[in-house]
Design a protein around this motif. Structure first.
Motif, PDB file in Angstrom:
ATOM      1  N   TYR A 418       0.818  -1.221   0.000  1.00  0.00           N
ATOM      2  CA  TYR A 418       0.000   0.000   0.000  1.00  0.00           C
ATOM      3  C   TYR A 418       0.852   1.271   0.000  1.00  0.00           C
ATOM      4  CZ  TYR A 418       1.036  -0.656   4.970  1.00  0.00           C
ATOM      5  OH  TYR A 418       1.665  -0.869   6.167  1.00  0.00           O
ATOM      6  N   LEU A 419       2.187   1.145   0.015  1.00  0.00           N
ATOM      7  CA  LEU A 419       3.085   2.310  -0.001  1.00  0.00           C
ATOM      8  C   LEU A 419       3.870   2.356  -1.306  1.00  0.00           C
ATOM      9  CD1 LEU A 419       4.733   2.704   3.537  1.00  0.00           C
ATOM     10  CD2 LEU A 419       3.462   4.425   2.281  1.00  0.00           C
ATOM     11  N   THR A 420       3.997   3.547  -1.850  1.00  0.00           N
ATOM     12  CA  THR A 420       4.828   3.774  -3.041  1.00  0.00           C
ATOM     13  C   THR A 420       5.773   4.932  -2.754  1.00  0.00           C
ATOM     14  OG1 THR A 420       3.153   5.270  -3.971  1.00  0.00           O
ATOM     15  CG2 THR A 420       3.028   2.930  -4.607  1.00  0.00           C
ATOM     16  N   ASP A 421       6.724   5.153  -3.673  1.00  0.00           N
ATOM     17  CA  ASP A 421       7.677   6.251  -3.485  1.00  0.00           C
ATOM     18  C   ASP A 421       6.975   7.603  -3.513  1.00  0.00           C
ATOM     19  OD1 ASP A 421       9.745   4.447  -3.342  1.00  0.00           O
ATOM     20  OD2 ASP A 421      10.117   4.460  -5.509  1.00  0.00           O
ATOM     21  N   ALA A 422       5.924   7.697  -4.318  1.00  0.00           N
ATOM     22  CA  ALA A 422       5.178   8.958  -4.389  1.00  0.00           C
ATOM     23  C   ALA A 422       4.468   9.248  -3.072  1.00  0.00           C
ATOM     24  CB  ALA A 422       4.156   8.889  -5.527  1.00  0.00           C
ATOM     25  N   ILE A 423       3.895   8.215  -2.457  1.00  0.00           N
ATOM     26  CA  ILE A 423       3.202   8.406  -1.173  1.00  0.00           C
ATOM     27  C   ILE A 423       4.199   8.757  -0.076  1.00  0.00           C
ATOM     28  CG2 ILE A 423       1.836   7.225   0.593  1.00  0.00           C
ATOM     29  CD1 ILE A 423       0.541   5.577  -1.624  1.00  0.00           C
ATOM     30  N   VAL A 424       5.394   8.140  -0.107  1.00  0.00           N
ATOM     31  CA  VAL A 424       6.423   8.445   0.896  1.00  0.00           C
ATOM     32  C   VAL A 424       6.861   9.905   0.769  1.00  0.00           C
ATOM     33  CG1 VAL A 424       8.784   7.910   1.632  1.00  0.00           C
ATOM     34  CG2 VAL A 424       7.211   6.050   1.065  1.00  0.00           C
ATOM     35  N   THR A 425       7.047  10.369  -0.452  1.00  0.00           N
ATOM     36  CA  THR A 425       7.430  11.771  -0.678  1.00  0.00           C
ATOM     37  C   THR A 425       6.337  12.719  -0.208  1.00  0.00           C
ATOM     38  OG1 THR A 425       8.616  11.008  -2.645  1.00  0.00           O
ATOM     39  CG2 THR A 425       8.289  13.375  -2.418  1.00  0.00           C
ATOM     40  N   GLU A 426       5.093  12.327  -0.444  1.00  0.00           N
ATOM     41  CA  GLU A 426       3.959  13.164  -0.030  1.00  0.00           C
ATOM     42  C   GLU A 426       3.844  13.233   1.491  1.00  0.00           C
ATOM     43  OE1 GLU A 426      -0.860  13.446  -0.814  1.00  0.00           O
ATOM     44  OE2 GLU A 426       0.332  11.887  -1.794  1.00  0.00           O
ATOM     45  N   LEU A 427       4.144  12.123   2.182  1.00  0.00           N
ATOM     46  CA  LEU A 427       4.095  12.138   3.634  1.00  0.00           C
ATOM     47  C   LEU A 427       5.170  13.047   4.234  1.00  0.00           C
ATOM     48  CD1 LEU A 427       3.540   8.328   4.418  1.00  0.00           C
ATOM     49  CD2 LEU A 427       1.892  10.166   4.736  1.00  0.00           C
ATOM     50  N   ARG A 428       6.310  13.171   3.549  1.00  0.00           N
ATOM     51  CA  ARG A 428       7.393  14.029   4.049  1.00  0.00           C
ATOM     52  C   ARG A 428       7.193  15.486   3.686  1.00  0.00           C
ATOM     53  NH1 ARG A 428      12.566  10.236   2.301  1.00  0.00           N
ATOM     54  NH2 ARG A 428      12.203   8.566   3.846  1.00  0.00           N
ATOM     55  N   SER A 429       6.306  15.763   2.744  1.00  0.00           N
ATOM     56  CA  SER A 429       6.088  17.149   2.325  1.00  0.00           C
ATOM     57  C   SER A 429       5.433  17.931   3.460  1.00  0.00           C
ATOM     58  CB  SER A 429       5.184  17.189   1.088  1.00  0.00           C
ATOM     59  OG  SER A 429       3.917  16.659   1.390  1.00  0.00           O
ATOM     60  N   GLY A 430       5.870  19.173   3.646  1.00  0.00           N
ATOM     61  CA  GLY A 430       5.349  20.005   4.730  1.00  0.00           C
ATOM     62  C   GLY A 430       6.072  19.791   6.045  1.00  0.00           C
ATOM     63  N   LEU A 431       7.028  18.874   6.059  1.00  0.00           N
ATOM     64  CA  LEU A 431       7.801  18.597   7.272  1.00  0.00           C
ATOM     65  C   LEU A 431       9.239  19.056   7.075  1.00  0.00           C
ATOM     66  CD1 LEU A 431       6.753  15.029   8.437  1.00  0.00           C
ATOM     67  CD2 LEU A 431       6.750  17.036   9.852  1.00  0.00           C
ATOM     68  N   ASP A 432       9.798  19.665   8.083  1.00  0.00           N
ATOM     69  CA  ASP A 432      11.211  20.018   8.070  1.00  0.00           C
ATOM     70  C   ASP A 432      11.976  18.808   8.612  1.00  0.00           C
ATOM     71  OD1 ASP A 432      13.656  21.166   8.019  1.00  0.00           O
ATOM     72  OD2 ASP A 432      13.126  22.931   9.221  1.00  0.00           O
ATOM     73  N   MET A 433      12.462  17.947   7.707  1.00  0.00           N
ATOM     74  CA  MET A 433      13.122  16.702   8.110  1.00  0.00           C
ATOM     75  C   MET A 433      14.411  16.955   8.870  1.00  0.00           C
ATOM     76  SD  MET A 433      10.989  14.461   7.256  1.00  0.00           S
ATOM     77  CE  MET A 433      11.949  13.020   7.666  1.00  0.00           C
ATOM     78  N   ASP A 434      15.065  18.086   8.627  1.00  0.00           N
ATOM     79  CA  ASP A 434      16.288  18.409   9.383  1.00  0.00           C
ATOM     80  C   ASP A 434      15.986  18.619  10.865  1.00  0.00           C
ATOM     81  OD1 ASP A 434      17.773  18.277   7.062  1.00  0.00           O
ATOM     82  OD2 ASP A 434      17.505  20.417   6.613  1.00  0.00           O
ATOM     83  N   VAL A 435      14.866  19.302  11.137  1.00  0.00           N
ATOM     84  CA  VAL A 435      14.460  19.527  12.530  1.00  0.00           C
ATOM     85  C   VAL A 435      14.119  18.200  13.207  1.00  0.00           C
ATOM     86  CG1 VAL A 435      12.722  20.624  14.001  1.00  0.00           C
ATOM     87  CG2 VAL A 435      13.637  21.848  12.020  1.00  0.00           C
ATOM     88  N   VAL A 436      13.446  17.310  12.450  1.00  0.00           N
ATOM     89  CA  VAL A 436      13.070  16.004  12.998  1.00  0.00           C
ATOM     90  C   VAL A 436      14.315  15.188  13.319  1.00  0.00           C
ATOM     91  CG1 VAL A 436      11.869  13.837  12.503  1.00  0.00           C
ATOM     92  CG2 VAL A 436      10.858  16.010  11.785  1.00  0.00           C
ATOM     93  N   ARG A 437      15.306  15.203  12.401  1.00  0.00           N
ATOM     94  CA  ARG A 437      16.534  14.421  12.632  1.00  0.00           C
ATOM     95  C   ARG A 437      17.322  14.973  13.807  1.00  0.00           C
ATOM     96  NH1 ARG A 437      16.824  14.783   6.829  1.00  0.00           N
ATOM     97  NH2 ARG A 437      16.109  12.805   5.895  1.00  0.00           N
ATOM     98  N   LYS A 438      17.404  16.303  13.919  1.00  0.00           N
ATOM     99  CA  LYS A 438      18.126  16.921  15.037  1.00  0.00           C
ATOM    100  C   LYS A 438      17.451  16.577  16.369  1.00  0.00           C
ATOM    101  CE  LYS A 438      20.269  20.832  12.666  1.00  0.00           C
ATOM    102  NZ  LYS A 438      20.276  22.311  12.536  1.00  0.00           N
ATOM    103  N   GLY A 439      16.121  16.611  16.360  1.00  0.00           N
ATOM    104  CA  GLY A 439      15.389  16.255  17.581  1.00  0.00           C
ATOM    105  C   GLY A 439      15.650  14.813  17.987  1.00  0.00           C
ATOM    106  N   ASN A 440      15.679  13.895  17.009  1.00  0.00           N
ATOM    107  CA  ASN A 440      15.969  12.490  17.311  1.00  0.00           C
ATOM    108  C   ASN A 440      17.393  12.301  17.817  1.00  0.00           C
ATOM    109  OD1 ASN A 440      13.383  11.700  16.570  1.00  0.00           O
ATOM    110  ND2 ASN A 440      13.956  11.268  14.452  1.00  0.00           N
ATOM    111  N   GLU A 441      18.335  13.072  17.248  1.00  0.00           N
ATOM    112  CA  GLU A 441      19.727  12.984  17.723  1.00  0.00           C
ATOM    113  C   GLU A 441      19.852  13.463  19.168  1.00  0.00           C
ATOM    114  OE1 GLU A 441      22.078  15.180  14.991  1.00  0.00           O
ATOM    115  OE2 GLU A 441      21.846  13.723  13.343  1.00  0.00           O
TER     116      GLU A 441
END
Length: 555
Positions: A418-441
Motif C-alpha cells: 500500500y506504499l509507493t515512493d510517491a506516497i512516501v514523498t507526499e508524507l514528508r512534504s510540509g515537514l522540516d526533516m532536518d528539525v526532525v533528525r536533530k530532535g531524534n539525535e
C-alpha cells in the motif's frame, strides 16, 4: 480526647466529675420514686397468695390447676413438633424441585443465557472500539501511530495505515517510537533508519510520574515544590514533536484547530504521550491493558487538539506468539496465561531469560514458572507454587514499562504493497526533516539506554493484523445441550423421555487445559486395595536378637 497511637479515646474521667454524675443520677431516681408514690404506682409485682387453707375443696382446685398446666405444656410441645415437620417437608420439596429434571433444564438455560450475554457484551465492546477508532481516523487531520520500540514491527497495523493513506494526501501519517529507554541504543538506531524510509518517525520517551491532575495543582507545584528530575519522571522527544505539530497547525486556517489522532495497539503508550505533551495527567494510564475505552479530546494549545483512542482490535488470524505478546487472548479469556507464557518463551533466548529473572536452567515453561513463583514468593496453601499468578506477572512484565527486550530490524528494506515512493514523498512534504533528525539525535544523546547484555533478544514475526470494519469481527457460536436421557434416568426414574434436546447458541471457548481435564475425567479410575500390615512392636522386638531385655538383672 484520643491520644496518639490509640485506636479509641480513653473513657477515664476525673473523680470529681464521676461523683457529680453519680449524685445527679441518685437525685433523679429519688425524684422518680417520689412521683410514682404520689400517683400510687408500684413497680413491685404482686405475689400470688395461692389457695388459702380455709377454702373448701383445696386439693381438687390444686389438682385441676396442675392438670391444666400439664395440658398447656403438651399443647405447646405438639405445636413445636408440627412446625418442625412442616419445615422438614418444605425443605424436602425444595430439594426435589432443585434435583428434578425441570430444575436442571432451567439451570442449563440460565447458564446459556449468561454465556450469551457475556458474548454480546464482549462483541459489543469490540464493535464499540472499532467504531470509536474509525471516528478518530475520520475526524483527525494527522494520524500518529504509536509503536513500542521493543517490537515496532509487531505494533504496526497494515489495515490502519492503508485506511489512512486512502484519503489521498488529506491526512498525514506519522510514527512515534515510544519506550526507547527499554531498548539498546544500536537497536533503536537501526529501527529508526528502517521506519524513516517509509514514514516520518519521532523518538519518544514518555514521563511516568506526572502527579498533577489539574492545571491548578500544576501552578501550585511550580510555585513551591521540587520537581523530580529522575529517569522515570523525565520526558524526551516532546519538543521536536510539539514543534512539528505546531507548524502543521500554523499552516491551517486561523479559525480551525489541528486535530491529531493518536492510535495503536493496547499498552504501547498512547495516553502517556498525550499526558507528557500536556504535562498534566489528563488521560487515565496504567499497566493494565485497555484502560482507554472511548475517544477523548485533549487541548494541547489554542491551535492543537489531541484525540486519544482505544486500542486496535487484533484479528483472530494472527499467530499465537503475536497475540501472546500483546496478552490479547489472555485478556479476552480465550487462552490461559500458562499457554501464553509457553508461546512467548519459545520466541526468546533461554540464556537471556535466565539472566534477566535470575533462574537456573529449565526444560520447559512449567519448570520456569515453578522456579519463578518460588523466587517471588507466590505460594499457595501447603507451600505449592502458584504458577498461574507467576504467569500473569510474567505477562504484565512484558507488556508493562519495565522489562527490557528487543527485536532485530529487517536487513532488506522493501515498501509494503500500500506504499509507493510517491506516497512516501507526499508524507514528508510540509515537514522540516532536518528539525526532525536533530530532535531524534538530541533524544539519543539524552536517554540512558540499557546494555545489550541485559536485554532479552526476541524474534519478531511481522505486522499484526487489525480489525477496523465491524462486519469482519468473527461470529463465535457454540451449542449447549440439555441433560440426556441416561443422565435423567440416573437422577429420577419418572421422567418423560420424549422430550427434545434443547440447543442454545452461546459463545464459550474451550482451552487445551480444559480438554485435558475432560480426557482425564473420562478415563476409568483405578481402584487401590489397602493391605493390612502387622506393626506389632513386641513381635519386632522378639525377632531382633540384639534387642535389650529389661527383665535381666545385673550384679
Amino acid at each position: 480526647m484520643k491520644r496518639p497511637k490509640l485506636k479509641k479515646a480513653s473513657k477515664r474521667i476525673t473523680c470529681s466529675k464521676r461523683f457529680k454524675i453519680q449524685k445527679k443520677v441518685r437525685e433523679h431516681n429519688r425524684k422518680l420514686r417520689k412521683e410514682a408514690k404520689k400517683k400510687g404506682i408500684s413497680r413491685k409485682p404482686k405475689k400470688d397468695i395461692g389457695v388459702p387453707n380455709s377454702a373448701p375443696f383445696k386439693e381438687e382446685v390444686l389438682r385441676e390447676a396442675e392438670q391444666r398446666k400439664q395440658e398447656l405444656e403438651t399443647l405447646k410441645e405438639q405445636n413445636k413438633i408440627a412446625k418442625q415437620q412442616e419445615r422438614a417437608t418444605k425443605r424436602k420439596k425444595e430439594k426435589e424441585a432443585e434435583s428434578g429434571p425441570a430444575a436442571k433444564k432451567a439451570k442449563k438455560v440460565a447458564k446459556a443465557k449468561e454465556a450469551k450475554a457475556a458474548l454480546i457484551k464482549q462483541k459489543s465492546a469490540k464493535t464499540f472500539k472499532c467504531c470509536e477508532l474509525n471516528k478518530v481516523i475520520e475526524e483527525s487531520d494527522v494520524i500518529v501511530e504509536v509503536l513500542d520500540a521493543r517490537d515496532p514491527l509487531g505494533c504496526r497495523c497494515p489495515q490502519l495505515e492503508e485506511t489512512v493513506l486512502k484519503h489521498e494526501g488529506k491526512k498525514k501519517l506519522l510514527f512515534i517510537l515510544n519506550k526507547i529507554d527499554l531498548v539498546p541504543k544500536d537497536n533503536v538506531e537501526k529501527w529508526l533508519r528502517y521506519l524513516e524510509a517509509e514514514c516520518p518517525t519521532f523518538l519518544f520517551k514518555a514521563s511516568m510520574q506526572i502527579q498533577d491532575r489539574t492545571v491548578q495543582q500544576r501552578k501550585q507545584r511550580g510555585i513551591n515544590a521540587v520537581l523530580d528530575h529522575s529517569r522515570a519522571a523525565s520526558c524526551f522527544g516532546r519538543d521536536s514533536l510539539l514543534q512539528t505539530l505546531t507548524d502543521f497547525a500554523n499552516k491551517k486556517d486561523a479559525e480551525t484547530m489541528l486535530k491529531v489522532g493518536v492510535v495503536g495497539f493496547p499498552n504501547v503508550g498512547k495516553s502517556s504521550i498525550i499526558n507528557s505533551l500536556k504535562e498534566v495527567r489528563v488521560c487515565h494510564v496504567g499497566v493494565q491493558r485497555g484502560m482507554t475505552r472511548c475517544k477523548q479530546e485533549v487541548h494541547i494549545t489554542k491551535k492543537l487538539k489531541m484525540i486519544d483512542s482505544p486500542g486496535i482490535v487484533a484479528a483472530s488470524s494472527n499467530p499465537g506468539d503475536m497475540m501472546a505478546l500483546r496478552s490479547l487472548q489472555v485478556e479476552e479469556k480465550e487462552e490461559s496465561p500458562l499457554e501464553a507464557v509457553r508461546t512467548l518463551l519459545k520466541q526468546c533466548n533461554q540464556k537471556h531469560i535466565m539472566l534477566q529473572y535470575n533462574v537456573p536452567d529449565y526444560k520447559n515453561s512449567l519448570e520456569f514458572l515453578t522456579t519463578f513463583a518460588k523466587k517471588r514468593g507466590f505460594l499457595q496453601k501447603g507451600g505449592v507454587p502458584n504458577t498461574e499468578l507467576a504467569a500473569m506477572t510474567f505477562l504484565s512484565d512484558w507488556t508493562g514499562p519495565k522489562l527490557s527486550y528487543h527485536s532485530r530490524a529487517p536487513e532488506h528494506q522493501g515498501l509494503p504493497s500500500y506504499l509507493t515512493d510517491a506516497i512516501v514523498t507526499e508524507l514528508r512534504s510540509g515537514l522540516d526533516m532536518d528539525v526532525v533528525r536533530k530532535g531524534n539525535e538530541n533524544v539519543n544523546k539524552g536517554v540512558r539506554f540499557p546494555n545489550l547484555a541485559s536485554s532479552i533478544s526476541f524474534n519478531a514475526r511481522g505486522p499484526t493484523a487489525g480489525v477496523l470494519n465491524v462486519s469482519e469481527l468473527p461470529k463465535e457460536t457454540i451449542t449447549i445441550t440439555a441433560p440426556t436421557e441416561a443422565d435423567e434416568k440416573e437422577t429420577d426414574g419418572t421422567i418423560n423421555t420424549e422430550e427434545p434436546v434443547v440447543e442454545t447458541e452461546v459463545s464459550t471457548v474451550v482451552t487445551p487445559i480444559q480438554e485435558s481435564t475432560k480426557k482425564r475425567k473420562a478415563k476409568p479410575t483405578k481402584k487401590v486395595k489397602f493391605v493390612p500390615v502387622d506393626i506389632d512392636l513386641t513381635s519386632v522386638q522378639h525377632n531382633n536378637d540384639d534387642a535389650y531385655d529389661f527383665n535381666t538383672d545385673f550384679v
